[in-house]
Design a protein around this motif. Structure first.
Motif, PDB file in Angstrom:
ATOM      1  N   TRP A 358       0.828  -1.193   0.000  1.00 15.76           N
ATOM      2  CA  TRP A 358       0.000   0.000   0.000  1.00 15.76           C
ATOM      3  C   TRP A 358       0.870   1.254   0.000  1.00 15.76           C
ATOM      4  O   TRP A 358       1.890   1.304   0.691  1.00 15.76           O
ATOM      5  CB  TRP A 358      -0.898   0.045   1.239  1.00 15.76           C
ATOM      6  N   ASP A 361       0.313   6.995   2.127  1.00  9.94           N
ATOM      7  CA  ASP A 361      -0.534   8.142   2.468  1.00  9.94           C
ATOM      8  C   ASP A 361      -1.998   7.950   2.119  1.00  9.94           C
ATOM      9  O   ASP A 361      -2.723   8.917   1.901  1.00  9.94           O
ATOM     10  CB  ASP A 361      -0.005   9.398   1.768  1.00  9.94           C
ATOM     11  N   ILE A 362      -2.478   6.708   2.041  1.00  6.39           N
ATOM     12  CA  ILE A 362      -3.871   6.488   1.651  1.00  6.39           C
ATOM     13  C   ILE A 362      -4.738   6.265   2.887  1.00  6.39           C
ATOM     14  O   ILE A 362      -4.258   5.792   3.925  1.00  6.39           O
ATOM     15  CB  ILE A 362      -4.009   5.279   0.702  1.00  6.39           C
ATOM     16  N   TRP A 366      -9.535   2.496   2.198  1.00  5.98           N
ATOM     17  CA  TRP A 366      -9.281   2.141   0.797  1.00  5.98           C
ATOM     18  C   TRP A 366      -8.775   0.703   0.682  1.00  5.98           C
ATOM     19  O   TRP A 366      -8.795   0.114  -0.395  1.00  5.98           O
ATOM     20  CB  TRP A 366      -8.230   3.072   0.185  1.00  5.98           C
ATOM     21  N   THR A 367      -8.300   0.145   1.782  1.00  6.38           N
ATOM     22  CA  THR A 367      -7.603  -1.152   1.745  1.00  6.38           C
ATOM     23  C   THR A 367      -8.541  -2.337   1.941  1.00  6.38           C
ATOM     24  O   THR A 367      -8.115  -3.481   1.752  1.00  6.38           O
ATOM     25  CB  THR A 367      -6.532  -1.216   2.837  1.00  6.38           C
ATOM     26  N   PHE A 403      -8.898  -0.152  -3.372  1.00  7.68           N
ATOM     27  CA  PHE A 403      -7.848   0.496  -4.141  1.00  7.68           C
ATOM     28  C   PHE A 403      -6.867  -0.568  -4.634  1.00  7.68           C
ATOM     29  O   PHE A 403      -6.511  -1.492  -3.904  1.00  7.68           O
ATOM     30  CB  PHE A 403      -7.144   1.499  -3.236  1.00  7.68           C
ATOM     31  N   TYR A 407      -1.856   4.178  -9.568  1.00  7.23           N
ATOM     32  CA  TYR A 407      -2.384   5.448 -10.038  1.00  7.23           C
ATOM     33  C   TYR A 407      -2.253   5.506 -11.555  1.00  7.23           C
ATOM     34  O   TYR A 407      -1.302   4.962 -12.129  1.00  7.23           O
ATOM     35  CB  TYR A 407      -1.621   6.623  -9.408  1.00  7.23           C
ATOM     36  N   PRO A 418      -6.175   7.825  -8.454  1.00  3.70           N
ATOM     37  CA  PRO A 418      -6.148   6.452  -7.945  1.00  3.70           C
ATOM     38  C   PRO A 418      -7.052   5.541  -8.766  1.00  3.70           C
ATOM     39  O   PRO A 418      -8.100   5.961  -9.265  1.00  3.70           O
ATOM     40  CB  PRO A 418      -6.647   6.589  -6.510  1.00  3.70           C
ATOM     41  N   ILE A 453     -12.715  10.995  -1.679  1.00  2.00           N
ATOM     42  CA  ILE A 453     -11.935  11.330  -2.869  1.00  2.00           C
ATOM     43  C   ILE A 453     -12.329  12.735  -3.301  1.00  2.00           C
ATOM     44  O   ILE A 453     -13.504  13.110  -3.222  1.00  2.00           O
ATOM     45  CB  ILE A 453     -12.215  10.313  -3.990  1.00  2.00           C
TER      46      ILE A 453
END
Length: 977
Positions: A358, A361-362, A366-367, A403, A407, A418, A453
Motif C-alpha cells: 500500500w 498516504d492512503i 481504501w484497503t 484500491f 495510479y 487512484p 476522494i
C-alpha cells in the motif's frame, strides 16, 4: 341440487344456466373441430386452397406469446390475452379477412427437467401430459385456433428446423460494408463468400494473421479465422456458475444476493466455453428499426435501453508502467473533473495494476482491511463473483470497492488519479473501466463521498452565481450548464455549452492521439448454451483438433439420446474451481461418433456438443412455423411467408404500410415481462434469415400489444406467509380468517407463490366459458392490470341470460322475437351500437364494446317484443366475445350457417346522426330542466324554448333575467336575480 335450483329448472327449463352453457359450448366446439371452421387457407404448399375466396381477401395474422405447459395448468390470469386475440380475430373474420390465429407450446425448459431429476420420469412424458391438460382447458375456452398448426418445440420435426436455423447463423458472417436493399450498409452473408474473399486475397487477413496469405495458414488456423467472423461461435464467456446445482444459470435465475433462486446455492462468475450469437453486429439495426414497428413506447424504450447505444469517446489513461487503460465515456466534456478511475473486478488489467504494498498516504478504508493490495483485490473479486449483475447495479446500495495501489494519469492535465475496482462497474458495458467524475455522476459522487476522494466541479449552471457547488449541495450536478475549470495549454472548454464542449474535447483527443469519438453499446453477444438435457441438441461436432463442424442438413434432426440420469453433476457449493459436466456427456455412444460430413474428408471421428440450446431457441421463430407446419422440405414456403408476413402496401391492424413496412405478425399480444429478451432475440433471428434471403419480412412482429395482468386476492398470516386463498373466510364485518386466525388481504399476480390460483375449470363449471370470456374482457382496458373478483362474474352471466331471454322463451324454448319493424329510437340505438362496437373491437377496447352491448341488450329487454332485426344484429355483435351462445342463438333464429364467417353488421350513417338531442337548462349554474330539441336548432330558437319551459318560468317568477348564455344545441344557462 337445492330445492330452489330444482324449482328454477322446473319452472324455466330453458333458462341459460351454467349447465346449459356447458352443453352448448362443448357441442359447438365439437362442431367447429369437425368442420375445420378455423382452418385458414394458405396460398401455396400442402394447405393451399387456390379456389377458396379467402386467399384473395385481405389476410390477418394474429398470435399470442408462446405458452409453457405447466403441470398446474392454466389459472384465470393466463387466458386474458388469449381471449383478447380471439375476440379480435373473430371480429375480423366477420369483416371478410382471411384470419390465421393459432397457438402452440414452448415445451423445452428447466421445470420438466427438474421434475425428471426428482422422479426419474422422462421430461417428455411430463411435458406431454401437461400439454394434454392445457389443450383441454384452452379448447373448453372456445378459442378459434387453427388446430392443425398447434406445434410443439419438443417434436423432432419442429426442432429439426430450429437446428437448421442455427446452422444458417453458424454458416454466416456480418459484412459491415455489404449494401442492403434499403440503401443501408451491413448484412449477413454466407461464410463461404468470406472464405472465397480470404482465399483470393480480396479481403486481407487482420490481427495476428496480418501479412500472411490464406494458403499459408493451416486448416486449424483457417478455422480459427473463420470462427472469429461467424454469427454463431464458441468462446470463453463469464457465466453464472452454481456448483451446488451443477449448472450455469441465467441472470434471471440468480437472486440479488448472488445465490441461486432454486436451492439458494452460491453462484460464481466464471469464464467457460459457451456458444454465443453475435447479436451485437445487429445493434444499430435493432435500435433503428424500432421506428418501423407499431409497439408501445415503453417497450421500445426498454429495448433501446437494453441495446444501450451511447455516443461518446474512447479515452486512454496511462497506468504506472505506461500501460494504456481505455475508458468509454459519454461525457468527454467532463474529463478535467475525473479524480479517480474504477475498473470492473473482472477487468483483465487488474492483475497488472495491483501493487505489492500500500502507498503510505492512503486512507485505511481504501484497503478493505487487507494487508496488501493483492489480498484486498482477491477478496473483493471473490465477493463480486457471487453477485448478479442486477444486484451490482442497484442504485441505492452503498458503494463498495478497494484500491489497487496503482495510479493512472489523466490525459488532459497529467494529474495522477487512484485506480479502484468496484462492483458497480461491469465488464459488459463500454470497456469495463470508467473515468469517475464525482461532481457530475450520482454513482461516482456516492463512491467519492464514501471513500473521501476529491470532487471537482467542471460544469455549472449558466448564469447562476449563487450555486454552491456539488460538494456544498451534497449531490452531483447532472443538469445542463456550461463548462468550468476545464482548460490546459492546448484546449479550453470554459464557458462552452455541453454539446459544444463535447465536440471540442473529442476533436482535441483525436488530434493529440489520446482518444477518439466512438459509439458503444450495452448489448452483449447472446449466451446460447445450457448445461442441461431438456433442450435442442446443437447440430455441431468437433474434430480431434477441436474445430467445430456443422452437420449436413441430411443429418437433421439430431435427436436427444436416452440417458439414465437427467441431473447435471453437482459439486461442493463453494467449489468455484469446478466446471459443468452436462447430462449429455454421459451418453458416450452418442457423444463419440464416426461420420462422413460430406466435406471431402471422408469418415472421421468426432465429438458432439454436449451443451443444449436455451429454450429461447424454439421461441425465436415459432411464428414462422405456424405458417407452414406440414412443409417437410422447407422452414416455410416462400410464397406462404410472403403472404402472411411480408411487407404490406395497405394498412394492416392500424400499423404503417408501404415502403417502410418491415412486415411481420399483424398483431402479437403478450406480457411486458418478455418485451426485451424474447422480442429482441426473435428480431435478431428474423433479420439474419431476411439477410440470407429466406424471409421477406425484416421484423417478426409488425404490431405488438402489451397486455396487463389479472391480479387476485392473496392472504398472509401474522408471519407474513401466504395462506391458501380458497380457504379464507370473510365475516360480515369484512374480517378475513384462515383456520380461525385473522389474515391480511393484498392483491398480487396470480400464482403458486401467493397461493391465490383460481382455475378456469372452476369458472367453466360455475358459469360457462362464455361468461368467463365476457367477464375477463369487461374487467377494464386490456393494457392495464386489474383485480380478479369471482363474485363479480355473476354480472357477466346476467348479461348473457338477458340476451338469451330476449331471443328464447325460458319456459317453452321457442324463439320469441317478432318480425315487426323497429321503432326509430331502437333503430338509432342499434346502429350507433354497431358503429361503436366495431370501432372498439378493432381498437382492442373490449370493455367498452361490452358496455355498449349491455346497454343495447337492456334497451331491447324493455320492449314488448324484440324485433328480429335487432336481435340478429345483437347476436352477431356478441359473437366475437361470446361465440358459443351466439352460435346457438343464431341457429335458433333459423340460420344454418355459422356466425364465424357471417358479415359483421354495418351501421347506417344516416342513423348515426341524432334528429334530436337533450339540452340542459341551467339557472344560476344549476340544472333545472332538460329539453328534447332538434339537433340543428338555432341559438335564438333554443333560448326561446328554454324561457318557455313551465319549470323555468316558475323558477324565474319575480326575478330579473340579466343574461342568457346559449350553446346550441346542448346548453342554456340563465343568470337571473
Amino acid at each position: 341440487m337445492t330445492d330452489t335450483a330444482t324449482e328454477t329448472r322446473d319452472e324455466h327449463p330453458y333458462r341459460y344456466t351454467a349447465a346449459l352453457a356447458g352443453q352448448i359450448e362443448t357441442s359447438w366446439q365439437d362442431r367447429w373441430e369437425q368442420q375445420g371452421t378455423y382452418h385458414a387457407p394458405n396460398p401455396a404448399g400442402p394447405w393451399a386452397e387456390p379456389d377458396n375466396p379467402l386467399t384473395q381477401a385481405q389476410k390477418l395474422l394474429v398470435l399470442d406469446m408462446f405458452p409453457y405447459p405447466s403441470g398446474a395448468g392454466l389459472h384465470v390470469g393466463h387466458p386474458l390475452g388469449y381471449i383478447a386475440t380471439d375476440v379480435y380475430a373473430r371480429y375480423h373474420r366477420m369483416t371478410g379477412k382471411n384470419v390465421l390465429h393459432c397457438l402452440g407450446y414452448d415445451a423445452f425448459g428447466l421445470p420438466a427437467e427438474q421434475y425428471a431429476v426428482q422422479t426419474g420420469q422422462h421430461p417428455r412424458t411430463t411435458t406431454e401430459d401437461n400439454i394434454v391438460i392445457m389443450a383441454r382447458q384452452l379448447r373448453r375456452l372456445g378459442l378459434g385456433h387453427d388446430d392443425r398448426r398447434a406445434i410443439r418445440t419438443i417434436d423432432p420435426d419442429y426442432y429439426r428446423w430450429t437446428q437448421w436455423i442455427f446452422l444458417q447463423i453458424f454458416n454466416s458472417w456480418y459484412d459491415e460494408s455489404a449494401p442492403r436493399p434499403d440503401g443501408g450498409l451491413g448484412r449477413a452473408r454466407p461464410i463461404a463468400e468470406l472464405v472465397t474473399q480470404l482465399a483470393d486475397g480480396s479481403r486481407a487477413l487482420t490481427g495476428e494473421w496480418a501479412g500472411r496469405s490464406w494458403s499459408d495458414l493451416s486448416a486449424t488456423e483457417q478455422a480459427t479465422v473463420i470462427d472469429g467472423h461467424r454469427l454463431a461461435y464458441a468462446d470463453e464467456a463469464p457465466v453464472n456458475w452454481a456448483p451446488g446445482l451443477g449448472t450455469v444459470l441465467s441472470n434471471e435465475e440468480v437472486t440479488n444476493d448472488g445465490r441461486s433462486e432454486r436451492g439458494n446455492f452460491p453462484v460464481f462468475r466464471k469464464a467457460l466455453r459457451q456458444w454465443k450469437m453475435r447479436i451485437t453486429a445487429y445493434a444499430d439495426r435493432l435500435a433503428d428499426d424500432l421506428d418501423r414497428v407499431d409497439w408501445p413506447d415503453k417497450v421500445k424504450t426498454m429495448q433501446r435501453n437494453w441495446i444501450g447505444r451511447s455516443h461518446g469517446a474512447r479515452v486512454t489513461f496511462t497506468g504506472p508502467a505506461g500501460e494504456p487503460i481505455d475508458v468509454f465515456t459519454t461525457r468527454p466534456d467532463t474529463l478535467f473533473g475525473a479524480t479517480f478511475m474504477v475498473l470492473a473486478p473482472e477487468h483483465p488489467l487488474v492483475d497488472e495494476l495491483v501493487t505489492d504494498a500500500w502507498p503510505s498516504d492512503i486512507p485505511m478504508h481504501w484497503t478493505g482491511g487487507a494487508d496488501t493490495p493483492s489480498e484486498a483485490v482477491a477478496a473483493y473479486q471473490l465477493a463480486a463473483s457471487r453477485k448478479s449483475d442486477v444486484e451490482r447495479q442497484i442504485e441505492d446500495k452503498t458503494k463498495t470497492g478497494v484500491f489497487t495501489g496503482a495510479y493512472a494519469t489523466n490525459p488532459v492535465d497529467g494529474r495522477e488519479v487512484p485506480v479502484f475496482i468496484a462492483d458497480y462497474v461491469l465488464m459488459g458495458y463500454g470497456t469495463g473501466a470508467i473515468m469517475a467524475v464525482p461532481a457530475h455522476d450520482a454513482r461516482d459522487f456516492e463512491f467519492a463521498t464514501e471513500f473521501m476522494i476529491p470532487i471537482l466541479d467542471v460544469v455549472a449552471p449558466q448564469g447562476d452565481s449563487s450555486w454552491p457547488g456539488s460538494v456544498n449541495s451534497g449531490e452531483a450536478y447532472v443538469a445542463p450548464g456550461v463548462a468550468v475549470n476545464s482548460r490546459n495549454d492546448e484546449v479550453s472548454l470554459d464557458g462552452m455549452a455541453l454539446d459544444e464542449a463535447r465536440a471540442t474535447m473529442i476533436e482535441w483527443l483525436e488530434r493529440t492521439g489520446r482518444g477518439q469519438g466512438t459509439v458503444t453499446y450495452r448489448l452483449r453477444d447472446w449466451l446460447f448454451s445450457r448445461q442441461r438435457y431438456w433442450g435442442e441438441p446443437f447440430p455441431i461436432v468437433f474434430d480431434e483438433d477441436g474445430v467445430a463442424h456443422a452437420l449436413p442438413e441430411s443429418m437433421l434432426p439430431l435427436e436427444l439420446p436416452e440417458i439414465p440420469d437427467y441431473a447435471p453433476k453437482t459439486f461442493d457449493p463453494d467449489d468455484d474451481s469446478s466446471e459443468p459436466e452436462p447430462p449429455l456427456s454421459r451418453a458416450g455412444d452418442w457423444v463419440e461418433v464416426e461420420l462422413d460430413l460430406g466435406d471431402g474428408r471422408g469418415v472421421q471421428r468426432y465429438r458432439r456438443e454436449t451443451n443444449t440450446m436455451p429454450n429461447w431457441a424454439g421461441s425465436c421463430w415459432y411464428f414462422l412455423r405456424y405458417l407452414d407446419p406440414a412443409n417437410g422440405t422447407a422452414l416455410v414456403d416462400p410464397e406462404v411467408e410472403r403472404y402472411w408476413m411480408g411487407p404490406q402496401t395497405t394498412t394492416v391492424a392500424g400499423a404503417p404500410a408501404g415502403a417502410t413496412d418491415p412486415g411481420g405478425v399483424d398483431l402479437y399480444v403478450g406480457g411486458v415481462e418478455h418485451a426485451v429478451l424474447h422480442l429482441l432475440y426473435a428480431r435478431f433471428w428474423v433479420k439474419v434469415l431476411h439477410d440470407l434471403g429466406h424471409l421477406t419480412s425484416e421484423e417478426p412482429f409488425r404490431t405488438y400489444f402489451s397486455q396487463g395482468y389479472i391480479q387476485a386476492a392473496a392472504y398472509r398470516d401474522d408471519r407474513g406467509q401466504p395462506v391458501p386463498a380458497a380457504e379464507v373466510e370473510e365475516s360480515a364485518d369484512g374480517v378475513f380468517t384462515w383456520q380461525g386466525s385473522v389474515v391480511h388481504r393484498e392483491f398480487g399476480k396470480i400464482g403458486k407463490s401467493l397461493k391465490n390460483v383460481v382455475s378456469p375449470d372452476e369458472m367453466y363449471d360455475e358459469y360457462g366459458a362464455d361468461t368467463f370470456r365476457v367477464y375477463e374482457m369487461a374487467m377494464g382496458p386490456l393494457e392495464l392490470s386489474k383485480p380478479w373478483e369471482t363474485r363479480a362474474v355473476v354480472g357477466s352471466q346476467r348479461f348473457l341470460q338477458r340476451l338469451w331471454r330476449n331471443v328464447v322463451d325460458e319456459q317453452t324454448g321457442e324463439v320469441r322475437v317478432g318480425d315487426d319493424a323497429m321503432d326509430d329510437a331502437t333503430s338509432r340505438l342499434l346502429h350507433k351500437t354497431i358503429d361503436q362496437v366495431a370501432r372498439d373491437y378493432d381498437g382492442l377496447r373490449f370493455n367498452t364494446a361490452i358496455a355498449r352491448l349491455i346497454e343495447l341488450n337492456n334497451a331491447l329487454t324493455k320492449l314488448p317484443v324484440v324485433p328480429r332485426a335487432a336481435a340478429e344484429a345483437l347476436v352477431l355483435m356478441v359473437a366475437p366475445v361470446a361465440p358459443h351462445i351466439a352460435e346457438e342463438l343464431w341457429s335458433r333464429l333459423g340460420h344454418e350457417s355459422s356466425v364465424v364467417h357471417e358479415p359483421f353488421p354495418a351501421a347506417d350513417p344516416a342513423l348515426l346522426v341524432d334528429d334530436t338531442v337533450t339540452c340542459v337548462v341551467q339557472v344560476l349554474g344549476k340544472v333545472r330542466d332538460r329539453l328534447e330539441v332538434a339537433a340543428d336548432i338555432s341559438d335564438a330558437d333554443l333560448e326561446a324554448a328554454a324561457l318557455a319551459s313551465e319549470r323555468i318560468q316558475g323558477l324565474l317568477e319575480g326575478k330579473t333575467i340579466r343574461k342568457v348564455i346559449v350553446r346550441a344545441p346542448k346548453l342554456v344557462n340563465i343568470v337571473a336575480g
